[in-house]
Motif scaffolding. Structure first.
Motif, mmCIF file in Angstrom:
data_model
loop_
_atom_site.group_PDB
_atom_site.id
_atom_site.type_symbol
_atom_site.label_atom_id
_atom_site.label_comp_id
_atom_site.label_asym_id
_atom_site.label_seq_id
_atom_site.Cartn_x
_atom_site.Cartn_y
_atom_site.Cartn_z
ATOM 1 N N ILE A 213 0.758 -1.449 0.083
ATOM 2 C CA ILE A 213 -0.329 0.039 -0.023
ATOM 3 C C ILE A 213 0.928 1.301 0.095
ATOM 4 C CG2 ILE A 213 -1.998 1.234 1.179
ATOM 5 C CD1 ILE A 213 -2.390 -1.351 2.798
ATOM 6 N N VAL A 214 0.798 2.227 -1.024
ATOM 7 C CA VAL A 214 1.397 3.323 -0.973
ATOM 8 C C VAL A 214 0.232 4.574 -0.651
ATOM 9 C CG1 VAL A 214 2.835 5.080 -2.323
ATOM 10 C CG2 VAL A 214 2.935 2.818 -2.821
ATOM 11 N N VAL A 215 0.786 5.333 0.645
ATOM 12 C CA VAL A 215 -0.193 6.250 1.086
ATOM 13 C C VAL A 215 0.579 7.513 0.354
ATOM 14 C CG1 VAL A 215 -1.163 7.428 2.933
ATOM 15 C CG2 VAL A 215 -0.857 4.930 2.985
ATOM 16 N N GLY A 216 -0.207 8.454 -0.416
ATOM 17 C CA GLY A 216 0.125 9.422 -1.036
ATOM 18 C C GLY A 216 0.288 9.427 -2.492
ATOM 19 N N SER A 217 -0.247 10.546 -3.212
ATOM 20 C CA SER A 217 -0.378 10.155 -4.769
ATOM 21 C C SER A 217 0.530 11.407 -5.177
ATOM 22 C CB SER A 217 -1.561 10.076 -5.238
ATOM 23 O OG SER A 217 -2.433 10.961 -4.937
ATOM 24 N N GLY A 218 1.386 12.019 -4.392
ATOM 25 C CA GLY A 218 2.353 13.179 -4.997
ATOM 26 C C GLY A 218 3.204 12.396 -5.999
ATOM 27 N N SER B 119 -9.556 9.413 -0.736
ATOM 28 C CA SER B 119 -9.389 8.397 0.448
ATOM 29 C C SER B 119 -8.356 8.982 1.230
ATOM 30 C CB SER B 119 -9.170 6.987 -0.078
ATOM 31 O OG SER B 119 -10.134 6.731 -0.917
ATOM 32 N N ARG B 120 -8.751 9.680 2.482
ATOM 33 C CA ARG B 120 -7.740 10.219 3.363
ATOM 34 C C ARG B 120 -7.408 9.166 4.228
ATOM 35 N NH1 ARG B 120 -5.469 15.201 4.001
ATOM 36 N NH2 ARG B 120 -6.789 15.990 2.427
ATOM 37 N N MET B 121 -6.021 8.916 4.526
ATOM 38 C CA MET B 121 -5.638 8.066 5.526
ATOM 39 C C MET B 121 -5.750 8.645 6.861
ATOM 40 S SD MET B 121 -2.623 8.042 7.499
ATOM 41 C CE MET B 121 -1.246 8.610 6.634
ATOM 42 N N GLU B 122 -6.150 7.931 7.711
ATOM 43 C CA GLU B 122 -6.072 8.520 9.228
ATOM 44 C C GLU B 122 -5.067 7.941 10.009
ATOM 45 O OE1 GLU B 122 -10.025 9.456 11.326
ATOM 46 O OE2 GLU B 122 -9.689 7.593 12.332
ATOM 47 N N SER B 123 -5.060 6.667 9.888
ATOM 48 C CA SER B 123 -3.830 5.895 10.561
ATOM 49 C C SER B 123 -3.285 4.645 9.855
ATOM 50 C CB SER B 123 -4.288 5.245 11.813
ATOM 51 O OG SER B 123 -5.219 4.273 11.715
ATOM 52 N N THR C 291 -6.097 2.908 8.098
ATOM 53 C CA THR C 291 -7.599 3.137 8.163
ATOM 54 C C THR C 291 -7.886 4.500 7.541
ATOM 55 O OG1 THR C 291 -7.575 1.743 10.042
ATOM 56 C CG2 THR C 291 -9.283 3.278 9.906
ATOM 57 N N LEU C 292 -8.990 4.645 6.624
ATOM 58 C CA LEU C 292 -9.155 5.972 6.020
ATOM 59 C C LEU C 292 -10.261 6.664 7.041
ATOM 60 C CD1 LEU C 292 -9.797 4.348 2.453
ATOM 61 C CD2 LEU C 292 -7.590 5.198 3.685
ATOM 62 N N THR C 293 -10.342 7.910 6.647
ATOM 63 C CA THR C 293 -10.967 8.782 7.529
ATOM 64 C C THR C 293 -12.692 8.440 7.405
ATOM 65 O OG1 THR C 293 -10.992 10.394 5.868
ATOM 66 C CG2 THR C 293 -9.566 10.820 7.677
#
Ligand SMILES: Cc1cc2nc3c(=O)[nH]c(=O)nc-3n(C[C@H](O)[C@H](O)[C@H](O)COP(=O)(O)OP(=O)(O)OC[C@H]3O[C@@H](n4cnc5c(N)ncnc54)[C@H](O)[C@@H]3O)c2cc1C
Length: 465
Positions: free
Chosen positions: A184-189, A242-246, A257-259
């Motif tokens: 899983i890659v968090v962040g699409s910059g 889809s914003r990551m919370e943790s 976990t997403l917001t």
């Protein structure tokens, strides 16, 4: 006459390129560096990621080989169906190449007469640096000018802490010895997109968690759309809005976990949440250096901070987080300090590239600026699929786009999406830097057949009688 003394904090491209220029201009130069010459650019960021991507490119080319009539036979004479990457070997190569390049830079600086102090520096007022030496003890170094080029570090959150094993920053991925079964890659910059694309091409299932409605929100919208289509077609799960919370880990499983309450599970997670500047505990405020929001050093276009005699360059300024820009800011700072010709930094001439597959290269004014009315320009966009060389190579995705001023026809920007776009953008960069017209760009010969032929064709379409 007294020799000018420059003290440089940080040995990344902002620092070491400045050191070379200052030495060439006759200054006495000391570089204080804590983590190895070349900085993050060479040891953890650009060089390692682009080396990893070089392997991913081979894999990507191989996946299209069948269309070009290539098949792979196994030793028994049958047809091999699977090509695998040995991630441990890839990572060993990445680290070796980075270490070698760091050593090369070290040697070059020593050869050019630069003194290198291994340690962590901080300002002690405007004209003095105190270095806590790696081997113990402290050294005080006086300088007529100080350049702060301490770079930046990966941003993490209290709710998403890397553990170096399964929850990783981009600096930690090269320690992986096993292939992630679900990444899983968090962040699409840019950083998130590059890693997601690279690991996908290495044959790893990837989910990309993107807080925005499309990947690469800061890039040309048409280019980002092409990339997202390609990534999805190759099997990536792209979770938009889809914003990551943790991010948490339980045994071998990582849960993002997403917001909105959804949860995504995988074997590994890379955090690509942006960077924070390395400007804390440097004594900057005490020396009167103004910081911007987020702790970045405020500089003008010739790299001056708010304190006379203190310059800053690179990621710690947050101006444009690229190695090429860091190096230019550092060179400009030393040229300014030592009275050489100075060309203030012009961000509209910076070319940059997103090393995904396909690559996305840009220079100059953007389509968004044209649409916002910041720049009046005519736009032409040609799909790569019409290019004869692209057809031969089985390339369908991508385009070239040119912007020129109405009336004068001067080229003010461009975008190239395709394989090796980073190389193809150069003629457009020259046109932007030298204010060439679309007619002049069209008038230069291109090789037939070549992808660059599409750039000349786009320029021809901008011809007005
Ligand atoms: C994954 C990734 C890929 C990238 N790929 C590209 C790319 O392909 N092309 C591109 O142009 N840019 C790329 N970048 C951006 C590029 O890496 C940075 O813009 C560049 O490293 C900035 O250079 P710098 O000199 O400011 O800082 P750095 O390269 O970070 O160097 C600063 C050095 O200073 C040291 N330091 C910090 N504090 C102190 C102190 N107090 N005393 C002494 N030393 C100190 C640090 O340890 C570090 O070694 C990438 C970034 C990332 C995250």
């Amino acid at each position: 006459m007294a020799i000018d003394r420059a003290v440089i904090l940080g040995g990344g491209p902002g620092g070491y390129e400045a050191a070379l220029v200052a030495a060439q201009l006759g200054a006495e130069v000391t570089v204080v560096d804590s983590d190895g010459l070349g900085g993050s650019a060479v040891l953890t960021d650009c060089v390692p990621s682009k080396t990893l991507i070089a392997t991913a490119e081979v894999m990507s080319d191989l996946s299209g080989a069948a269309e070009l009539g290539v098949s792979f036979a196994d030793q028994g004479g049958g047809t091999a169906t699977e090509i695998r990457v040995d991630l441990e070997r890839v990572n060993a190569r990445v680290k070796q190449l980075a270490a070698d390049q760091s050593r090369d830079i070290h040697r070059r600086l020593v050869r050019d007469g630069v003194r290198i102090v291994s340690g962590r520096g901080r300002l002690d007022g405007p004209g003095r640096v105190i270095a806590s030496l790696t081997d113990g003890g402290e050294e005080t170094i006086e300088g007529d000018a100080i350049l702060v080029a301490t770079g930046a570090a990966p941003r993490t959150l209290p709710s998403a802490q890397p553990d170096g094993e399964r929850i990783l920053t981009w600096e930690q991925v090269y320690d992986l010895t096993e292939v992630p079964s679900e990444l899983i890659v968090v962040g699409s910059g840019v950083t998130g997109a590059e890693f997601a694309s690279a690991y996908l091409n290495l044959g790893i299932p990837v989910t990309l968690v993107s807080s925005r409605d499309r990947v690469l929100p800061g890039e040309d919208a048409d280019a980002a759309t092409v990339l997202e289509e390609v990534l999805r077609r190759r099997g990536m799960k792209v979770l938009s809005k889809s914003r990551m919370e943790s991010v948490t880990r339980s045994g071998d499983t990582v849960t993002v976990t997403l917001t909105d309450g959804r949860a995504v599970q995988g074997s590994h997670c890379i955090l690509a949440l942006g960077s924070v500047p390395n400007t804390a505990e440097l004594g900057l405020e005490d020396a009167g250096v103004r910081l911007k929001d987020g702790g970045f050093v405020h500089v003008d276009r010739v790299s001056r901070t708010s304190t006379r005699g203190i310059y800053a360059a690179g990621d710690c300024t947050g101006v444009l987080m690229l190695a090429s820009v860091a190096a230019m800011q550092g060179r400009i700072a030393m040229a300014h300090f030592l009275g050489d010709t100075v060309h203030p930094l012009d961000l509209k001439k910076v070319s940059s590239n997103v090393f995904t597959a396909p690559e996305i290269a840009t220079v100059g004014w953007s389509q968004q600026a044209v649409e916002n009315g910041e720049m009046e320009a005519e736009v032409v966009m040609l799909p790569m699929s019409g290019n004869p060389r692209a057809k031969m190579q089985g390339v369908r995705d991508g385009f070239v786009k040119l912007f020129c001023r109405p009336g004068t026809g001067i080229v003010v920007g461009g975008v190239v999406v395709g394989p090796r776009a980073s190389e193809l953008i150069h003629p457009v960069s020259i046109a932007v830097a030298e204010s060439l017209t679309a007619d002049q760009l069209a008038g230069a010969f291109t090789v037939y057949p070549s992808m660059s032929g599409s750039l000349a064709e786009a320029a021809r379409r901008l011809h007005r009688v």
